[in-house]
Design an enzyme around this catalytic site. Structure first.
Site, PDB file in Angstrom:
ATOM      1  N   SER A   1      44.889 139.059  84.358  1.00 33.49           N
ATOM      2  CA  SER A   1      46.057 139.848  84.766  1.00 33.49           C
ATOM      3  C   SER A   1      45.720 141.018  85.698  1.00 33.49           C
ATOM      4  CB  SER A   1      46.824 140.343  83.543  1.00 33.49           C
ATOM      5  OG  SER A   1      47.367 139.254  82.832  1.00 33.49           O
TER       6      SER A   1
ATOM      7  N   GLY B   1      43.807 135.578  89.375  1.00 37.25           N
ATOM      8  CA  GLY B   1      44.609 134.365  89.373  1.00 37.25           C
ATOM      9  C   GLY B   1      45.912 134.611  90.107  1.00 37.25           C
TER      10      GLY B   1
ATOM     11  N   GLU C   1      36.311 137.350  81.019  1.00 35.69           N
ATOM     12  CA  GLU C   1      37.736 137.035  81.062  1.00 35.69           C
ATOM     13  C   GLU C   1      38.274 136.870  79.637  1.00 35.69           C
ATOM     14  OE1 GLU C   1      38.896 135.485  85.132  1.00 35.69           O
ATOM     15  OE2 GLU C   1      38.634 133.770  83.833  1.00 35.69           O
TER      16      GLU C   1
ATOM     17  N   ASN D   1      40.746 132.172  91.693  1.00 33.15           N
ATOM     18  CA  ASN D   1      40.762 130.790  91.227  1.00 33.15           C
ATOM     19  C   ASN D   1      42.210 130.326  91.345  1.00 33.15           C
ATOM     20  OD1 ASN D   1      40.930 128.491  89.622  1.00 33.15           O
ATOM     21  ND2 ASN D   1      40.573 129.591  87.695  1.00 33.15           N
ATOM     22  N   TRP D   2      42.422 129.288  92.117  1.00 32.28           N
ATOM     23  CA  TRP D   2      43.809 128.830  92.332  1.00 32.28           C
ATOM     24  C   TRP D   2      44.319 127.946  91.198  1.00 32.28           C
ATOM     25  CZ3 TRP D   2      43.698 127.096  98.206  1.00 32.28           C
ATOM     26  CH2 TRP D   2      43.518 128.241  99.005  1.00 32.28           C
ATOM     27  N   LYS D   3      43.425 127.552  90.304  1.00 35.14           N
ATOM     28  CA  LYS D   3      43.808 126.655  89.202  1.00 35.14           C
ATOM     29  C   LYS D   3      44.449 125.388  89.782  1.00 35.14           C
ATOM     30  CE  LYS D   3      44.000 130.646  86.249  1.00 35.14           C
ATOM     31  NZ  LYS D   3      44.497 131.338  85.086  1.00 35.14           N
TER      32      LYS D   3
ATOM     33  N   GLU E   1      40.593 128.058  80.271  1.00 33.34           N
ATOM     34  CA  GLU E   1      41.517 126.908  80.236  1.00 33.34           C
ATOM     35  C   GLU E   1      40.745 125.599  80.084  1.00 33.34           C
ATOM     36  OE1 GLU E   1      43.552 128.006  83.827  1.00 33.34           O
ATOM     37  OE2 GLU E   1      44.421 129.717  82.767  1.00 33.34           O
TER      38      GLU E   1
ATOM     39  N   GLY F   1      46.818 134.924  82.343  1.00 32.02           N
ATOM     40  CA  GLY F   1      48.054 134.149  82.526  1.00 32.02           C
ATOM     41  C   GLY F   1      49.331 134.916  82.225  1.00 32.02           C
TER      42      GLY F   1
ATOM     43  N   HIS G   1      35.690 128.278  82.398  1.00 30.01           N
ATOM     44  CA  HIS G   1      36.962 129.018  82.362  1.00 30.01           C
ATOM     45  C   HIS G   1      37.664 128.721  81.039  1.00 30.01           C
ATOM     46  CE1 HIS G   1      41.089 130.207  83.154  1.00 30.01           C
ATOM     47  NE2 HIS G   1      40.578 131.045  84.038  1.00 30.01           N
TER      48      HIS G   1
END
Ligand code: PGA
Length: 260
Positions: free
Chosen positions: A216, A237, A169, A9-11, A99, A175, A97
């Protein structure tokens, strides 16, 4: 499971130009990958999806979107509808997700609605679940994850459930400030998710839904997760935003699968 899922996932990273360069490089370096054993996917931001679709047209890499509204259209400024994603031709829609939950108040009921719409459109919903730091600290991780699953899977039939992917997750693992979960801990939660699916559907269905771990993951720890029987893939990520780094992980895992 005989297949390993590996995706990123490139965010909120990469412009259209950067997307093109990344995917060209990725495609160029996958010649010896056994796609019967490894399923790759990339999830760029919306603005890059169209370009990504074109770059991936003859490739074995699946394309995903990072979110989606549950309605086909309407007065929802800033949202993206399933019709729009269908026109581009995405394969996967990532839902829930952490976030999205943390910064945009997305909840399990929203995720349930989105999952149902995604299934109606024949997208593969990639459902993210995971406990936050508080829940882990107070020993209620399992309750939190069961609650997420119970709501998200509400009214999802067995035949539909078979089309899903689930990512575990843990929020505390994701992150810059995250610590990767210990592989045995991640597996314990994967077993919990499997037993929930077995209770709700049946043993066969629970075994056929891929459960992937994210938080991570990097080149050093990737294999430690994948040698666990109940971890069917990795959702990456930061360690995959640089194409060389993603390729290193892919080749390492391909080598491991080839020799196992
Ligand atoms: P990370 O992100 O690998 O950078 O921790 C994982 C994720 O958010 O899926």
């Amino acid at each position: 499971m005989d297949k390993i899922y590996l995706g990123t996932n490139w965010k909120m990273h990469k412009t259209i130009n950067e997307t093109e360069l990344y995917l060209k490089e990725l495609n160029k370096n996958l010649n010896n990958i056994d796609f019967n054993k490894i399923k790759l996917f990339v999830i760029p931001p919306y603005t890059s999806l169209n370009k990504a679709r074109k770059e991936l047209v003859d490739s074995n890499i699946l394309l995903g979107a990072q979110n989606m509204h549950w309605k086909r259209e309407g007065a929802y400024t800033g949202e993206i509808s399933p019709l729009m994603l269908d026109e581009i031709g995405v394969d996967i829609v990532e839902l829930g997700h952490s976030e999205r939950r943390q910064y945009y108040n997305e909840n399990n009921i929203d995720i349930n609605k989105k999952a149902k719409t995604a299934l109606d459109f024949n997208f593969t919903p990639l459902i993210c679940v995971g406990e936050n730091y508080e829940a882990k600290k107070y020993g209620i991780s399992e309750e939190m994850i069961r609650k997420q699953l119970k709501i998200i899977f509400n009214n999802i039939k067995r035949e539909e459930a078979k089309k899903l992917l689930i990512a575990y997750e843990p929020v505390w693992a994701i992150g810059e400030k995250g610590e990767p979960a210990k592989p045995e801990y991640a597996e314990k939660i994967h077993i919990l998710i499997r037993s929930y699916l077995e209770e709700k559907y049946d043993n066969m269905t629970s075994k056929n839904i891929p459960l992937i771990y994210g938080g991570s993951v990097n080149n050093e720890n990737a294999l430690k997760f994948l040698t666990r029987t109940n971890i069917d893939g990795l959702f990456i990520g930061r360690a995959a935003w640089d194409v060389e780094s993603f390729l290193n992980i892919i080749h390492k895992i391909n080598f491991f699968k080839y020799n196992s």
